[in-house]
Design a protein around this motif. Structure first.
Motif, PDB file in Angstrom:
ATOM      1  N   PRO A 367       0.244  -0.583 -13.497  1.00 35.48           N
ATOM      2  CA  PRO A 367       1.245  -0.030 -12.564  1.00 35.48           C
ATOM      3  C   PRO A 367       1.074   1.476 -12.421  1.00 35.48           C
ATOM      4  O   PRO A 367       0.836   2.198 -13.394  1.00 35.48           O
ATOM      5  CB  PRO A 367       2.577  -0.387 -13.234  1.00 35.48           C
ATOM      6  N   SER A 368       1.171   1.942 -11.200  1.00 36.53           N
ATOM      7  CA  SER A 368       1.005   3.369 -10.915  1.00 36.53           C
ATOM      8  C   SER A 368       1.703   3.688  -9.611  1.00 36.53           C
ATOM      9  O   SER A 368       2.075   2.804  -8.837  1.00 36.53           O
ATOM     10  CB  SER A 368      -0.481   3.750 -10.835  1.00 36.53           C
ATOM     11  N   PHE A 369       1.887   4.996  -9.384  1.00 40.66           N
ATOM     12  CA  PHE A 369       2.476   5.480  -8.143  1.00 40.66           C
ATOM     13  C   PHE A 369       1.354   5.840  -7.178  1.00 40.66           C
ATOM     14  O   PHE A 369       0.386   6.491  -7.549  1.00 40.66           O
ATOM     15  CB  PHE A 369       3.346   6.716  -8.393  1.00 40.66           C
ATOM     16  N   THR A 370       1.496   5.425  -5.955  1.00 39.66           N
ATOM     17  CA  THR A 370       0.507   5.767  -4.941  1.00 39.66           C
ATOM     18  C   THR A 370       1.193   5.758  -3.587  1.00 39.66           C
ATOM     19  O   THR A 370       2.351   5.356  -3.457  1.00 39.66           O
ATOM     20  CB  THR A 370      -0.669   4.788  -4.938  1.00 39.66           C
ATOM     21  N   SER A 371       0.472   6.222  -2.563  1.00 39.57           N
ATOM     22  CA  SER A 371       1.061   6.299  -1.234  1.00 39.57           C
ATOM     23  C   SER A 371       1.184   4.923  -0.591  1.00 39.57           C
ATOM     24  O   SER A 371       2.151   4.641   0.102  1.00 39.57           O
ATOM     25  CB  SER A 371       0.232   7.222  -0.341  1.00 39.57           C
ATOM     26  N   SER A 372       0.219   4.047  -0.761  1.00 42.59           N
ATOM     27  CA  SER A 372       0.255   2.723  -0.133  1.00 42.59           C
ATOM     28  C   SER A 372      -0.703   1.808  -0.871  1.00 42.59           C
ATOM     29  O   SER A 372      -1.587   2.254  -1.610  1.00 42.59           O
ATOM     30  CB  SER A 372      -0.121   2.801   1.354  1.00 42.59           C
ATOM     31  N   ARG A 373      -0.557   0.510  -0.614  1.00 43.42           N
ATOM     32  CA  ARG A 373      -1.442  -0.477  -1.205  1.00 43.42           C
ATOM     33  C   ARG A 373      -2.785  -0.528  -0.488  1.00 43.42           C
ATOM     34  O   ARG A 373      -3.729  -1.153  -0.977  1.00 43.42           O
ATOM     35  CB  ARG A 373      -0.790  -1.857  -1.158  1.00 43.42           C
ATOM     36  N   HIS A 374      -2.873   0.117   0.679  1.00 45.53           N
ATOM     37  CA  HIS A 374      -4.134   0.118   1.407  1.00 45.53           C
ATOM     38  C   HIS A 374      -5.201   0.927   0.667  1.00 45.53           C
ATOM     39  O   HIS A 374      -6.390   0.659   0.795  1.00 45.53           O
ATOM     40  CB  HIS A 374      -3.934   0.664   2.812  1.00 45.53           C
ATOM     41  N   GLU A 375      -4.783   1.916  -0.106  1.00 44.00           N
ATOM     42  CA  GLU A 375      -5.742   2.659  -0.920  1.00 44.00           C
ATOM     43  C   GLU A 375      -6.356   1.779  -1.996  1.00 44.00           C
ATOM     44  O   GLU A 375      -7.521   1.932  -2.340  1.00 44.00           O
ATOM     45  CB  GLU A 375      -5.049   3.872  -1.559  1.00 44.00           C
ATOM     46  N   MET A 376      -5.586   0.838  -2.525  1.00 41.98           N
ATOM     47  CA  MET A 376      -6.114  -0.064  -3.535  1.00 41.98           C
ATOM     48  C   MET A 376      -7.106  -1.048  -2.931  1.00 41.98           C
ATOM     49  O   MET A 376      -8.086  -1.430  -3.568  1.00 41.98           O
ATOM     50  CB  MET A 376      -4.968  -0.808  -4.219  1.00 41.98           C
TER      51      MET A 376
END
Length: 588
Positions: A367-376
């Motif tokens: 689990p982490s903070f990010t701007s969107s799941r599209h980066e993953m």
């Protein structure tokens, strides 16, 4: 014994055998009905499935005293306030919220256990702790200013990580060299210290051959400043060296910290680091014990006996190269390797020598903070073949890779920004996909550009390194220096097409021009801005209309041969004389 009398011993044995078979079948059905399923990674769960699972676990594990916490519903105008905020203000507020709740973003801990515990008690404790961890993350997801990435929700996968952490002396976290901090989990390092204070974590920066030497030096300085133990490594180059191939890596002027390690050098480094941890642990045990214990265990603990075999565990995100690294270190294919994340299902131990053993853990999405799941998706953490929002994921690629690099790799020309737009803006995902489809001739059955096929190929090229890109350490600009380094890297390397993707092979200009003539008929919806469709229509009018005008009059005027010389058919002759007679009467 009389001849006609039946013997009951054989019948009893056959009956007993049939009963045992029936009991084994019933046990098999029982275990299959339980949680004995194939271990599979679960990163996304629908809302109804999450509610049912949470209610089931809470009803089974918790009593009435430990009821679920009732969270109040906020009915103020917070959403309307967020709509009035600008993009920069939202980013600043998001960073503040992430720094404030960074301590709450943890990986699940294994509850305390002993060897005397039963299986039912241990399983119940682990499920209860895991459910509490899920609830804490659910509270974070309710914060509108925080975006929590999809994470692993299968308890059995986390159990594999717990066992690898407990077994290993040295923990190796495999990360992608193009963005090491995205794949690094600081809380995992803290958890390893909680298990054993002498346990250390080594950051194995894989795919370092995709970075220029100058970028490697900057990351090495950043790791030194923050006290991170690291090693640059390339599993692809090590595997090629085992096969007798040589991949050129830019490390002529590289020192011991920035060079890309080879197979033998990495094995020696891992063994030395693990042996140092074992020796430090034994020394601490000898100092903590009493004087009588020191004298009694002098030969076994503090003596100069040869150290026991050490174990090195490998953990990390899916699709970062753990299995490829294991295969390169072992020297043979022992683990399955594929571009789809989540190939490894169970941890496995591989013996390198009498003193060194490797332990491979399944890939985990922390689990982490990010701007969107599209980066993953663009980073390869989530499967590309399951993507539905293709343009959002491709936009991540277009934002990170410079425009000149995209045009040079794919031999395409992207539309320029409009006069009223910023001239330095990255290309839009729609422009990128349409230009790529037009150059390759990808058309769907509906006659529109096949953007799904193009998006999958672009994302795979982005992950494999055909589109060179990398992130700079925090505090360093990635606009000027990164663009120059990416341009140098793209110009120095020959971008060869993959053997598996034959449709991506380079096409001659003449063949491409002829192919585009047929494709533009179906793609005229987005090529009309370039004037290609209108020019083609004009060519059709010039080439076809004179041809039709010549054929149709010839069929009508060629009938004069029938009345030529007076020996032809009679009917046309009569018509001619009638017309001449009428004209003579009119003159008279």
């Amino acid at each position: 014994m009389p001849k006609g009398e039946k013997v009951g011993l054989g019948r009893a044995l056959v009956k007993h055998h049939n009963q045992m078979i029936q009991q084994s079948k019933e046990k098999g059905r029982y275990y299959r009905s339980q949680h004995k399923k194939v271990l599979e990674s679960v990163t996304e769960v629908s809302d109804i499935e999450a509610v049912i699972e949470q209610a089931d676990e809470a009803h089974r594990l918790f009593s009435a005293v430990n009821s679920p916490v009732q969270l109040p519903i906020n009915l103020d105008s917070a959403s309307s306030k967020n709509e009035m905020m600008t993009l920069e203000e939202r980013k600043e507020q998001q960073k503040k919220e992430e720094a404030l709740h960074a301590s709450s973003l943890r990986i699940p801990r294994r509850p305390p256990w002993t060897a005397e515990m039963s299986y039912e008690e241990l399983d119940s404790n682990e499920k209860q702790a895991f459910l509490e961890w899920r609830r804490n993350l659910a509270r974070l997801e309710e914060n509108e200013n925080l975006v929590l990435t999809p994470f692993e929700k299968n308890l059995d996968i986390w159990r594999q990580l717990w066992r690898v952490l407990e077994r290993s002396d040295l923990l190796v976290m495999v990360v992608d060299a193009r963005d090491p901090l995205f794949y690094r989990c600081p809380d995992l390092e803290a958890y390893a210290q909680e298990i054993d204070e002498h346990k250390r974590t080594l950051l194995l920066v894989n795919k370092a051959d995709l970075l220029p030497l100058s970028v490697r030096e900057k990351w090495a300085n950043y790791f030194h400043q923050h006290g991170i133990l690291f090693v640059f490594w390339s599993a692809k180059a090590a595997s090629a060296a085992l096969e007798g191939k040589d991949l050129s890596i830019q490390q002529d002027l590289a020192d011991a910290e920035t060079k890309v390690y080879g197979r033998d050098e990495l094995l020696a480094r891992l063994q030395s680091e693990a042996e140092d941890i074992v020796s430090m642990r034994s020394q601490s045990k000898s100092t903590d014990s009493g004087s009588s214990d020191v004298h009694s265990d002098d030969e076994s603990v503090s003596g100069h006996a040869p150290p026991r075999g050490v174990m090195v565990g490998f953990v990390g995100y899916p699709n970062v190269g753990k299995s490829s690294t294991i295969n390169a270190l072992v020297g043979a294919k022992r683990t399955g390797v594929t571009s789809t994340p989540g190939k490894t299902k169970h941890f496995q131990t591989l013996i390198i020598s009498e003193k060194l053993t490797l332990c491979d853990c399944p890939g985990l999405v922390f689990p982490s903070f990010t701007s969107s799941r599209h980066e993953m998706i663009a980073s390869g953490v989530l499967p590309i073949d399951r993507l539905t929002e293709r343009r959002e994921a491709v936009q991540v690629v277009a934002n990170r890779v410079p425009r000149s690099v995209i045009e040079g790799v794919y031999k395409i020309t992207l539309p320029k920004p409009k006069s009223y737009e910023p001239q330095s803006r990255p290309p839009l995902a729609a422009e990128f996909l349409r230009a790529y489809c037009a150059s390759r001739g990808y058309v769907a059955s509906s006659g529109l550009p096949d953007e799904t096929r193009a998006a999958r190929q672009i994302l795979k090229h982005y992950i494999e390194g055909k589109l060179p890109h990398f992130e700079m350490p925090p505090g360093m600009s990635n606009d000027e220096d990164g663009a120059e380094d990416a341009a140098e890297l793209s110009s120095s390397e020959e971008h060869e097409s993959d053997a598996s993707d034959d449709e991506d092979s380079t096409v001659d200009e003449d063949e491409l021009a002829t192919g585009l003539e047929h494709v533009l008929d179906d793609l005229n919806t987005f090529d009309i801005d370039n004037g290609l469709a209108s020019a083609k229509k004009a060519v059709k009018k010039i080439s076809t209309k004179p041809h039709k005008q010549q054929k149709k009059p010839q069929r009508k005027k060629d009938r004069s041969w029938r009345v030529h010389g007076g020996e032809g058919d009679g009917m046309p002759v009569v018509r001619v004389f009638q017309k001449a007679a009428s004209r003579g009467s009119a003159v008279a």
